[in-house]
Write a protein that holds these residues in place. Sequence first.
Motif, mmCIF file in Angstrom:
data_model
loop_
_atom_site.group_PDB
_atom_site.id
_atom_site.type_symbol
_atom_site.label_atom_id
_atom_site.label_comp_id
_atom_site.label_asym_id
_atom_site.label_seq_id
_atom_site.Cartn_x
_atom_site.Cartn_y
_atom_site.Cartn_z
ATOM 1 N N ARG A 58 -65.813 -11.219 -97.351
ATOM 2 C CA ARG A 58 -65.416 -11.445 -95.956
ATOM 3 C C ARG A 58 -66.132 -10.476 -95.011
ATOM 4 N NH1 ARG A 58 -63.611 -15.421 -92.879
ATOM 5 N NH2 ARG A 58 -62.182 -16.025 -94.508
ATOM 6 N N GLN A 59 -66.353 -9.223 -95.451
ATOM 7 C CA GLN A 59 -67.035 -8.247 -94.597
ATOM 8 C C GLN A 59 -68.456 -8.700 -94.265
ATOM 9 O OE1 GLN A 59 -65.486 -7.416 -97.500
ATOM 10 N NE2 GLN A 59 -63.678 -6.388 -96.681
ATOM 11 N N GLN A 61 -69.515 -11.813 -94.288
ATOM 12 C CA GLN A 61 -69.399 -12.983 -93.406
ATOM 13 C C GLN A 61 -69.142 -12.531 -91.978
ATOM 14 O OE1 GLN A 61 -70.062 -16.185 -93.834
ATOM 15 N NE2 GLN A 61 -69.543 -16.589 -91.722
ATOM 16 N N ASP A 62 -68.298 -11.526 -91.793
ATOM 17 C CA ASP A 62 -68.039 -11.013 -90.448
ATOM 18 C C ASP A 62 -69.311 -10.429 -89.840
ATOM 19 O OD1 ASP A 62 -65.405 -11.809 -90.664
ATOM 20 O OD2 ASP A 62 -64.657 -9.800 -91.153
ATOM 21 N N ARG A 65 -71.466 -13.386 -88.819
ATOM 22 C CA ARG A 65 -70.930 -14.021 -87.612
ATOM 23 C C ARG A 65 -71.318 -13.202 -86.376
ATOM 24 N NH1 ARG A 65 -65.381 -14.896 -88.705
ATOM 25 N NH2 ARG A 65 -64.974 -12.857 -87.828
ATOM 26 N N LYS A 66 -71.279 -11.891 -86.514
ATOM 27 C CA LYS A 66 -71.621 -11.008 -85.395
ATOM 28 C C LYS A 66 -73.116 -11.093 -85.040
ATOM 29 C CE LYS A 66 -71.685 -6.108 -84.234
ATOM 30 N NZ LYS A 66 -71.445 -4.773 -84.750
ATOM 31 N N LYS A 70 -72.324 -16.666 -83.961
ATOM 32 C CA LYS A 70 -71.641 -17.883 -84.416
ATOM 33 C C LYS A 70 -72.503 -19.138 -84.351
ATOM 34 C CE LYS A 70 -67.097 -16.189 -83.066
ATOM 35 N NZ LYS A 70 -65.961 -16.451 -82.189
ATOM 36 N N TYR A 116 -71.508 -20.851 -89.352
ATOM 37 C CA TYR A 116 -70.776 -21.391 -88.207
ATOM 38 C C TYR A 116 -71.643 -22.129 -87.196
ATOM 39 C CZ TYR A 116 -67.192 -18.112 -89.706
ATOM 40 O OH TYR A 116 -66.266 -17.434 -90.429
#
Length: 149
Positions: A58-59, A61-62, A65-66, A70, A116
């Motif tokens: 998840r880290q 992926q975050d 995303r940043k 997105k 995304y």
Amino acid sequence: MSNKGDQLINQLALLCAEDEWIYYQSSCFYISSEAKNWTESREYCLNREADMIIINNRQKQDFVRKITDKRGFWIGVTDIDVEGTWKWVDGSTLTSGIWASGEPNGEIRENCAVTYLTYLPELIGWIDVACDDAYQWICEKSILPHIQS
């Protein structure tokens, strides 16, 4: 972290920045500004001693995303060899992904994945798409082997 550890991280970040890559968790990441199909995108990465990004937590992926704001970018996962069996570019099997609701949707011609897409707000997560589509991509290069040599 120790002062020496901080210095090492700063040196590694500078190594990435020299080539216009971004440092994160012992790797350098390249964010493309152009769009290519999945195979061409992977070839671009391989020609730079890297590969397409593997997002296995998840880290990360975050982080993606940043840095992508997105937008849709190719990631290094595909089910082109066996329909429904998603594998990362390093050969490991995808055990849990951050798929959008209803994805992957099992369409036979959709064998690659992108992150995304903001123009489809209901699809918050990865989606499977045709590998011949054109998207930007993310390369990942571990810097750890360079430290040891």
